[in-house]
Design an enzyme around this catalytic site. Structure first.
Site, short mmCIF file in Angstrom:
data_model
loop_
_atom_site.label_atom_id
_atom_site.label_comp_id
_atom_site.label_asym_id
_atom_site.label_seq_id
_atom_site.Cartn_x
_atom_site.Cartn_y
_atom_site.Cartn_z
N TYR A 121 33.10 46.81 42.91
CA TYR A 121 33.13 48.11 43.57
C TYR A 121 31.73 48.66 43.83
O TYR A 121 31.54 49.51 44.70
CB TYR A 121 33.92 49.13 42.74
CG TYR A 121 35.41 48.85 42.63
CD1 TYR A 121 36.00 47.81 43.35
CD2 TYR A 121 36.22 49.60 41.81
CE1 TYR A 121 37.35 47.55 43.25
CE2 TYR A 121 37.58 49.35 41.71
CZ TYR A 121 38.13 48.32 42.43
OH TYR A 121 39.47 48.05 42.33
N LYS A 171 38.71 36.07 34.52
CA LYS A 171 39.11 34.94 35.36
C LYS A 171 38.05 33.85 35.22
O LYS A 171 37.47 33.38 36.19
CB LYS A 171 39.27 35.41 36.82
CG LYS A 171 39.94 34.38 37.75
CD LYS A 171 41.36 34.06 37.37
CE LYS A 171 41.99 33.10 38.39
NZ LYS A 171 43.31 32.61 37.97
N ASP A 203 45.76 36.65 35.74
CA ASP A 203 47.11 36.40 36.23
C ASP A 203 48.09 36.26 35.07
O ASP A 203 49.24 36.74 35.14
CB ASP A 203 47.15 35.18 37.15
CG ASP A 203 46.31 34.03 36.64
OD1 ASP A 203 45.56 34.20 35.66
OD2 ASP A 203 46.39 32.93 37.24
N ASP A 227 41.54 48.16 37.32
CA ASP A 227 42.20 49.02 38.29
C ASP A 227 43.64 48.58 38.51
O ASP A 227 44.58 49.37 38.50
CB ASP A 227 41.41 48.98 39.60
CG ASP A 227 41.81 50.07 40.58
OD1 ASP A 227 42.72 50.85 40.28
OD2 ASP A 227 41.21 50.12 41.67
N ASP A 231 47.38 50.16 36.44
CA ASP A 231 48.49 50.70 37.23
C ASP A 231 49.78 49.93 36.93
O ASP A 231 50.87 50.51 36.89
CB ASP A 231 48.18 50.64 38.72
CG ASP A 231 47.28 51.79 39.17
OD1 ASP A 231 46.97 52.66 38.34
OD2 ASP A 231 46.89 51.82 40.35
#
Length: 341
Positions: A121, A171, A203, A227, A231
């Site tokens: 970001y 990851k 994942d 992020d 959620d």
């Protein structure tokens, strides 16, 4: 919702001064920047910020500096709000609201610790461009070891104070940043020998959050993964309207931790002004403000117990009401919490 939360906090801490300031879409509508200078000045003078919501669909096609959410970008960056804490809890009596079976989410109580000021970001270059006549876009993911170390210490300390189980998500089979992330987490873990560390690929973590959410305690991860996963974890409760967050930075006034506290659910323009939004997330965000920035554990716990009692007594806002059960307005639910303080 924010004003409802302020009413609750005022009952618990009438000694505090509360000042409203324009930000995001409210500021843009007045011809001001998303984060006006006068709002920033108020933040400079404050112990903490109780934040509302900023996103609006009419600004989605604008460049980032002209969108409401740019205010959050600036606040996180300029106040070094590097640690985002998102508690995810299913209150007794709300198990049926989840899309998962009640027995899977019963007693769910976890925290996602998201690194908030690094990663993709904020990395440079970040741009859209044309190369050899072809449009392309680039975002840069970059992490430095000190950024990972400081968020790791926050997560390990939190895990130590809870159930002593930390899950680090990365990851590392693909990304160099994740290989660094896992290596740094392993190094910091030596300072917390009483905390069990589990490493998961992102994942796998996403899948296990819906398969065995109750097995998680504290999850720590980088900005983009956090992020998404926070959620996903939030929706396990059945309503994103019940979930608060804290974005914590470096020590500020009198050695206290400056922070920004906000519900994670966004603006919901379709119901704005109708008085039906669930104020729980804002109320609990205010409780986190008392705990982390004002070091008032007693006041924070009072608010949290009052919210739990309201739900235990069967009180619900519109998105949680079932069948013929009456739905309380935003203000009425806040009144019910105040009555139970």
């Amino acid at each position: 919702m924010t004003r409802a939360a302020v009413r609750v906090v005022q009952r618990v801490r009438p000694d505090l001064d509360y000042v409203e300031a324009a930000v995001g879409g409210d500021a843009l509508a007045r011809g001001l920047p998303a984060l006006p200078d006068q709002t920033r000045a108020l933040c400079d003078e404050s112990a903490a910020v109780l934040f509302g919501s900023v996103g609006l669909p009419e600004y989605e096609s604008k460049p980032l500096p002209e969108r409401p959410e740019y205010a959050l970008f600036l606040l996180r960056r300029d106040y070094e709000l590097f640690a985002n804490l998102r508690p995810v809890r299913v209150f007794p009596g709300l198990e049926e609201a989840s899309s998962l079976r009640p027995e899977i989410v019963r007693g769910l109580d976890l925290v996602v610790v998201r690194e908030l000021t690094g990663g993709i970001y904020y990395g440079k270059p970040k741009e859209q461009r044309t190369v050899d006549g072809v449009d392309e876009a680039v975002d840069t993911m970059i992490y430095r070891a000190p950024e990972i170390e400081r968020i790791a210490h926050v997560a390990f300390a939190l895990a130590r104070a809870r159930r002593k189980h930390l899950t680090s998500v990365d990851k590392q089979n693909i990304l160099e940043t994740s290989r660094l992330w896992r290596r740094v987490i392993g190094t910091i873990a030596r300072e917390y020998p009483d905390v069990h560390v589990e490493n998961l690929l992102v994942d796998t973590a996403a899948m296990q959050l819906v398969q065995r959410p109750g097995d998680f305690d504290v999850i720590v991860t980088e900005n983009m993964f956090g992020d998404i996963l926070s959620d996903e974890a939030a929706i396990l409760t059945g309503s994103i309207g019940t979930l608060p967050s804290a974005s914590l930075g470096t020590l500020g006034q009198a050695g206290r931790q400056f922070g920004l506290y906000e519900p994670i659910g966004g603006t919901a323009p379709s119901i704005a002004g109708s008085g039906v939004a669930n104020p729980t997330a804002s109320i609990l965000s205010a409780a986190m403000l008392l705990r982390h920035s004002l070091e008032d554990e007693q006041g924070a716990a009072r608010i949290e117990r009052a919210v739990e009692r309201a739900y235990a007594d069967g009180l619900r806002t519109a998105e949680l009401a079932r069948g013929a059960s009456p739905a309380l307005s935003t203000g009425a639910f806040a009144d019910a919490v105040i009555e139970r303080l």
